[in-house]
Design an enzyme around this catalytic site. Structure first.
Site, PDB file in Angstrom:
ATOM      1  N   GLU A  51       0.079  -3.085  -2.680  1.00  0.00           N
ATOM      2  CA  GLU A  51       0.278  -1.765  -3.256  1.00  0.00           C
ATOM      3  C   GLU A  51       1.677  -1.318  -2.854  1.00  0.00           C
ATOM      4  O   GLU A  51       2.011  -1.324  -1.664  1.00  0.00           O
ATOM      5  CB  GLU A  51      -0.773  -0.787  -2.695  1.00  0.00           C
ATOM      6  CG  GLU A  51      -0.635   0.577  -3.322  1.00  0.00           C
ATOM      7  CD  GLU A  51      -1.681   1.576  -2.828  1.00  0.00           C
ATOM      8  OE1 GLU A  51      -2.576   1.210  -2.052  1.00  0.00           O
ATOM      9  OE2 GLU A  51      -1.577   2.753  -3.244  1.00  0.00           O
ATOM     10  N   ARG A 277      -8.163 -10.184   8.917  1.00  0.00           N
ATOM     11  CA  ARG A 277      -6.786  -9.714   8.903  1.00  0.00           C
ATOM     12  C   ARG A 277      -6.125 -10.043  10.229  1.00  0.00           C
ATOM     13  O   ARG A 277      -6.790 -10.300  11.236  1.00  0.00           O
ATOM     14  CB  ARG A 277      -6.726  -8.218   8.618  1.00  0.00           C
ATOM     15  CG  ARG A 277      -7.405  -7.351   9.658  1.00  0.00           C
ATOM     16  CD  ARG A 277      -7.540  -5.897   9.196  1.00  0.00           C
ATOM     17  NE  ARG A 277      -6.265  -5.240   9.012  1.00  0.00           N
ATOM     18  CZ  ARG A 277      -5.818  -4.812   7.822  1.00  0.00           C
ATOM     19  NH1 ARG A 277      -6.534  -4.963   6.736  1.00  0.00           N
ATOM     20  NH2 ARG A 277      -4.664  -4.203   7.743  1.00  0.00           N
ATOM     21  N   LYS A 287      -0.228   0.505   7.391  1.00  0.00           N
ATOM     22  CA  LYS A 287       0.876   1.022   6.584  1.00  0.00           C
ATOM     23  C   LYS A 287       1.026   2.521   6.755  1.00  0.00           C
ATOM     24  O   LYS A 287       2.124   3.047   6.720  1.00  0.00           O
ATOM     25  CB  LYS A 287       0.591   0.728   5.115  1.00  0.00           C
ATOM     26  CG  LYS A 287       1.533  -0.276   4.495  1.00  0.00           C
ATOM     27  CD  LYS A 287       1.406  -0.191   2.994  1.00  0.00           C
ATOM     28  CE  LYS A 287       0.939  -1.506   2.428  1.00  0.00           C
ATOM     29  NZ  LYS A 287       0.657  -1.407   0.987  1.00  0.00           N
TER      30      LYS A 287
HETATM   31  P1  ATP Z   1      -3.567  -0.103   2.620  1.00  0.00           P
HETATM   32  O1  ATP Z   1      -4.184   0.466   3.841  1.00  0.00           O
HETATM   33  O2  ATP Z   1      -2.521   0.758   2.011  1.00  0.00           O
HETATM   34  O3  ATP Z   1      -4.516  -0.731   1.647  1.00  0.00           O
HETATM   35  P2  ATP Z   1      -2.783  -2.784   3.101  1.00  0.00           P
HETATM   36  O4  ATP Z   1      -2.056  -3.227   4.326  1.00  0.00           O
HETATM   37  O5  ATP Z   1      -4.117  -3.304   2.807  1.00  0.00           O
HETATM   38  O6  ATP Z   1      -2.737  -1.244   3.224  1.00  0.00           O
HETATM   39  P3  ATP Z   1      -1.922  -3.781   0.561  1.00  0.00           P
HETATM   40  O7  ATP Z   1      -0.628  -3.573  -0.102  1.00  0.00           O
HETATM   41  O8  ATP Z   1      -3.154  -3.387  -0.145  1.00  0.00           O
HETATM   42  O9  ATP Z   1      -1.826  -2.999   1.905  1.00  0.00           O
HETATM   43  O10 ATP Z   1      -2.035  -5.279   1.060  1.00  0.00           O
HETATM   44  C1  ATP Z   1      -1.788  -6.372   0.226  1.00  0.00           C
HETATM   45  C2  ATP Z   1      -2.592  -7.554   0.698  1.00  0.00           C
HETATM   46  O11 ATP Z   1      -2.277  -7.866   2.051  1.00  0.00           O
HETATM   47  C3  ATP Z   1      -4.067  -7.268   0.651  1.00  0.00           C
HETATM   48  O12 ATP Z   1      -4.702  -8.363   0.037  1.00  0.00           O
HETATM   49  C4  ATP Z   1      -4.463  -7.136   2.075  1.00  0.00           C
HETATM   50  O13 ATP Z   1      -5.778  -7.565   2.280  1.00  0.00           O
HETATM   51  C5  ATP Z   1      -3.453  -8.015   2.799  1.00  0.00           C
HETATM   52  N1  ATP Z   1      -3.238  -7.552   4.166  1.00  0.00           N
HETATM   53  C6  ATP Z   1      -2.887  -6.314   4.561  1.00  0.00           C
HETATM   54  N2  ATP Z   1      -2.835  -6.228   5.903  1.00  0.00           N
HETATM   55  C7  ATP Z   1      -3.146  -7.456   6.378  1.00  0.00           C
HETATM   56  C8  ATP Z   1      -3.282  -8.014   7.690  1.00  0.00           C
HETATM   57  N3  ATP Z   1      -3.057  -7.292   8.790  1.00  0.00           N
HETATM   58  N4  ATP Z   1      -3.621  -9.308   7.796  1.00  0.00           N
HETATM   59  C9  ATP Z   1      -3.830 -10.050   6.694  1.00  0.00           C
HETATM   60  N5  ATP Z   1      -3.740  -9.590   5.433  1.00  0.00           N
HETATM   61  C10 ATP Z   1      -3.403  -8.310   5.268  1.00  0.00           C
END
Ligand code: ATP
Ligand code: MG
Length: 577
Positions: A51, A277, A287
């Protein structure tokens, strides 16, 4: 981000994942392989779906390496898809940064750049299909009313009073929502599934919200925007994604993901898989908190070298290779865990040790006058650029009567185990001569401001013809030929291994995360150092030139310290201190 030795990794190699070589056999790869073998899919298609509401961080790198890695290893493709369904929070700056960072990390989506917003029209039509099938309705309840009726984990929810509207009324209201007739938040479109479901995600989830805001890509076309749940799986289906890989918190959304695919005429049938994650000690990977750090001025921006963002790590001098290597080592598992940041540091050091050229810099200079070295004379000495790579060649460094050494390398009244410079004790200046100190000059406060020393001309190059040994080899620079530079040393942004996140994130912020040394000295060769490409300052660590440098004031930032106080490639006869 903590890159300063807080981690516990020492010399030993971290455990590799169960597959051995860390090359990455894991449950996701097993699934993909089995699906290819059984013919369920012809070729693997994955996606990385950020996002654009912030910069990518090292947690995202795990997802990027997994999704793009699968496509590479199994000869498929990976899409970069912007999940741009919420124009209130999303910005072009983030879109640009995400593209730059994915490329920098070493991956390429080729022609497969997509946006959830590309599918707004199709998603809208599918929403109308659900309404016509009696599987979606417009709800006029406020957010609070909806929340009050949602129930809890142990209690069923209650039906909305608007749940049984006619198809015609629903269609009419939904079209008017789309046309912008209602204010933000006045109504939502919900799926009609089951308010008593044990899975709260199935209690009539929201499909569309009213948001009268322009979108960076669709302009003012839309006054309603789809929810993550309604957009994600259908976007996957439109793009022919075979394996939709996300983090564990979406496990409970999977039944909903499947419900949409079952109840809509989608062109393909993706499947969702969840993995753990990445969580790292001394690091916050939310984020929302990272946004607060930037907005609140706790850091200088998204690419502040203390940030765990890819942009921050890059500016800090961390090579993309080190991040990929780290991700490979930690593997992909199904249970959440906390990874020691020391493991990341291990990968950074390993990558830099191989590539970084060696240089000398004095962080906290102390003047040394070599009294028996002729006034006005200077000479060039040869220094090697990389101990393990003769092809990196040598360079000249200038020696003279006035030098700088590190303040920490001198003690007037040393304890027993101090082998570096002290009155009467002989040491080696790397690549140069043996020197001895015989007097200390102090200012009115009693601070040492200068050392008076002598050198042994017979020890040129750093060895005594009579075979006598010294117990320390020190770095140094000529006072006349070195240049002044600012050094920025970064300490962890957080003081606790598991910092408070959420509202309370400032509680564990480290007030001393940046230490500036304005009067350091560097070799003149370092003026040409490339930004983001670290060199090793002997005995000090890896540093890179920062873009804040000016011609009068070069700025270097510490990527990471050395494992030991002393670099191994310096004299072997020197004991550790
Ligand atoms: P939000 O809380 O805004 O959803 P987010 O970190 O999930 O934050 P996204 O832009 O939705 O942000 O993340 C893109 C992809 O990265 C998603 O598929 C998410 O699952 C993955 N992702 C985010 N944080 C992690 C993490 N700490 N470890 C592994 N994958 C992650
Ligand atoms: Mg997310």
């Amino acid at each position: 981000m903590s890159l300063t030795g807080l981690g516990t990794m020492k010399d030993e190699r971290p455990e590799l994942d169960a597959a051995g070589e860390g090359a990455g056999r894991d449950f996701i790869r097993d699934i993909v392989q089995a699906d290819l073998k059984s013919g369920r899919v012809k070729s693997v298609v994955t996606r990385f779906p950020p996002e654009p509401n912030g910069y990518l961080h090292i947690g995202h790198a795990k997802s990027i390496c997994l999704n793009f890695g699968l496509a590479q290893e199994f000869g498929g493709r990976c899409h970069l898809r912007f999940d741009d369904t919420n124009p209130a929070k999303e910005e072009q700056e983030y879109i640009d940064a995400i593209e730059r960072d994915v490329r920098w990390l070493g991956f390429d989506w080729g022609k497969s750049l997509h946006h959830a917003s590309d599918y707004f029209k199709q998603l809208y039509e599918w929403a109308e299909d659900l309404i016509r099938a009696g599987k979606a309705y417009v709800d006029d309840q406020t957010q609070d009313e909806m929340r009050a009726r949602r129930g809890t984990l142990t209690e069923a929810g209650q039906d909305s009073p608007f749940r049984n509207r006619s198809v015609d009324e629903n269609l009419d209201l939904f079209r008017r929502m789309r046309a912008g007739e209602f204010p933000n938040g006045a109504r939502v479109l919900r799926a009609k599934i089951d308010m008593a479901s044990g899975n709260i995600n199935l209690r009539d989830p929201v499909l569309y919200r009213i948001l009268n805001a322009p979108h960076p890509r669709t302009g003012t076309t839309w006054h309603i925007y789809p929810s993550y749940d309604f957009a994600h799986g259908q976007s996957d289906a439109i793009e022919g994604i075979t394996h939709s890989i996300c983090t564990l918190e979406f496990e409970d959304h999977r039944p909903l993901y499947d419900w949409f695919l079952e109840n809509l005429k989608v062109p393909s049938r993706p499947r969702q898989y969840e993995f753990a994650r990445l969580n790292l000690t001394y690091t916050v990977l939310s984020k929302r908190v990272l946004t607060e750090l930037v907005r609140g001025g706790h850091v200088t921006g998204w690419d502040d070298p203390r940030m765990p963002t890819l942009a921050g790590l890059r500016r800090r001098g961390v090579p993309a290779e080190a991040i990929r290597d780290f991700i490979k080592r930690i593997g992909v598992a199904k249970a959440n865990s906390l990874v020691d940041v020391g493991m990341f540091e291990f990968s950074v050091r390993e990558a830099l040790n191989k590539t970084a050229l060696r240089r000398m810099a004095v962080l906290k200079p102390l003047k040394v006058v070599i009294e028996n070295y002729p006034d006005g004379k200077s000479e060039e000495l040869e220094a090697i650029n990389h101990p393990d790579n003769p092809e990196a060649g040598t360079r000249k460094i200038r020696f003279g009567r006035e030098l700088y050494i590190e303040q920490d390398d001198f003690m007037e009244n040393p304890p027993k185990k101090f082998f570096r410079l002290s009155p009467g004790n002989e040491v080696r200046l790397r690549y140069a001569y043996f020197i001895k100190c015989h007097a200390v000059v102090k200012n009115a406060n009693g601070d040492i401001i200068e050392l008076r020393c002598t050198y042994d001309p017979a020890t040129k190059g750093g060895n005594a013809p009579d075979g006598r040994k010294v117990k320390a080899t020190m770095h140094w620079l000529s006072a006349a030929d070195s240049l002044r530079a600012e050094m920025r040393l970064y300490n962890p942004l957080f003081t606790k291994p598991e910092p408070a996140g959420g509202e309370n994130f400032t509680a564990d912020l480290n007030p001393n995360s940046l230490e500036v040394l304005p009067d350091a000295r560097i070799e003149p060769t370092l003026l040409d150092a490339k930004v983001e490409v670290p060199v090793q300052f002997e005995r000090q660590g890896y540093f890179c030139r920062d873009r804040d440098s000016t011609s009068e004031r070069p700025v270097f930032i510490r990527t990471i310290g050395l494992r030991d106080t002393f670099a191994k490639d310096v004299a072997k006869d020197r004991p550790k201190s």
